[in-house]
Design a protein around this motif. Structure first.
Motif, short mmCIF file in Angstrom:
data_model
loop_
_atom_site.label_atom_id
_atom_site.label_comp_id
_atom_site.label_asym_id
_atom_site.label_seq_id
_atom_site.Cartn_x
_atom_site.Cartn_y
_atom_site.Cartn_z
N LYS A 43 -46.99 -39.53 -53.00
CA LYS A 43 -47.14 -38.86 -51.71
C LYS A 43 -46.07 -39.29 -50.71
CE LYS A 43 -52.12 -38.44 -52.12
NZ LYS A 43 -53.40 -38.83 -51.55
N ALA A 46 -42.89 -37.39 -51.37
CA ALA A 46 -43.04 -36.01 -50.89
C ALA A 46 -42.94 -35.97 -49.37
CB ALA A 46 -44.37 -35.44 -51.35
N LEU A 49 -39.29 -36.48 -48.32
CA LEU A 49 -38.54 -35.26 -48.59
C LEU A 49 -38.85 -34.19 -47.54
CD1 LEU A 49 -38.88 -35.08 -52.47
CD2 LEU A 49 -36.76 -35.41 -51.18
N TRP A 50 -40.12 -34.11 -47.17
CA TRP A 50 -40.52 -33.14 -46.15
C TRP A 50 -39.87 -33.46 -44.80
CZ3 TRP A 50 -43.82 -33.98 -41.84
CH2 TRP A 50 -44.17 -32.81 -41.16
N CYS A 54 -37.16 -30.55 -44.82
CA CYS A 54 -38.23 -29.58 -44.63
C CYS A 54 -37.78 -28.12 -44.79
CB CYS A 54 -38.86 -29.80 -43.26
SG CYS A 54 -40.16 -28.64 -42.86
N GLN A 59 -40.01 -30.96 -50.83
CA GLN A 59 -41.28 -31.52 -51.29
C GLN A 59 -41.90 -30.62 -52.35
OE1 GLN A 59 -40.80 -30.20 -48.30
NE2 GLN A 59 -42.46 -28.79 -47.85
N TYR A 62 -40.05 -31.11 -55.59
CA TYR A 62 -40.45 -32.41 -56.16
C TYR A 62 -41.74 -32.30 -56.96
CZ TYR A 62 -42.39 -37.15 -56.27
OH TYR A 62 -42.95 -38.33 -56.68
N ILE A 88 -46.66 -29.63 -45.54
CA ILE A 88 -46.91 -30.97 -46.07
C ILE A 88 -48.40 -31.18 -46.34
CG2 ILE A 88 -47.10 -32.14 -43.84
CD1 ILE A 88 -45.54 -33.54 -47.07
N ALA A 91 -48.99 -29.53 -49.61
CA ALA A 91 -48.26 -30.25 -50.67
C ALA A 91 -49.01 -31.53 -51.06
CB ALA A 91 -46.84 -30.57 -50.21
#
Length: 114
Positions: A43, A46, A49-50, A54, A59, A62, A88, A91
């Motif tokens: 998490k 992710a 990455l977000w 974004c 994410q 990924y 997010i 995700a």
């Protein structure tokens, strides 16, 4: 109370088999945990990455949700980038679901091998 030699020997043999079974199960669990740690989605990764990527839906790439990632890239601007900002939440839920599926798959594989 005395235990006869034959009963005592049977108990020793049963104890040895029990210990062997326990060690084998612990080894299987360790192997399953190791495999899960290799395959699971993190998490934190992710989330990072977000934060940094974004608008490019990194994410989603990924976690392997490529179709949704492409939709976010091409249609995110239609929602004034609100969709990519809120993504997010979805995700993270997807990561939880993926990790549960990975764990179940590994446990089923370990049970089938045993």
């Amino acid at each position: 109370m005395k235990i006869h030699y034959h009963c005592s020997k049977s108990l020793e043999v049963a104890h040895v088999y029990y210990n062997h079974d326990v060690k084998e199960r612990l080894g299987q669990l360790a192997m399953a945990e190791s495999e899960f740690n290799k395959k699971k989605k993190d998490k934190l990764i992710a989330f990072l990455l977000w934060i940094f990527l974004c608008p490019f839906a990194a994410q989603r790439f990924y976690i392997g949700d490529i179709g949704r990632a492409i939709l976010i890239i091409f249609l995110g601007w239609l929602t004034f980038f609100i969709w990519p900002l809120l993504d997010i939440i979805f995700a993270i839920k997807k990561i939880d679901k993926l990790n549960e599926e990975i764990e179940l798959e590994i446990l089923q594989h370990v049970k089938s091998v045993a």
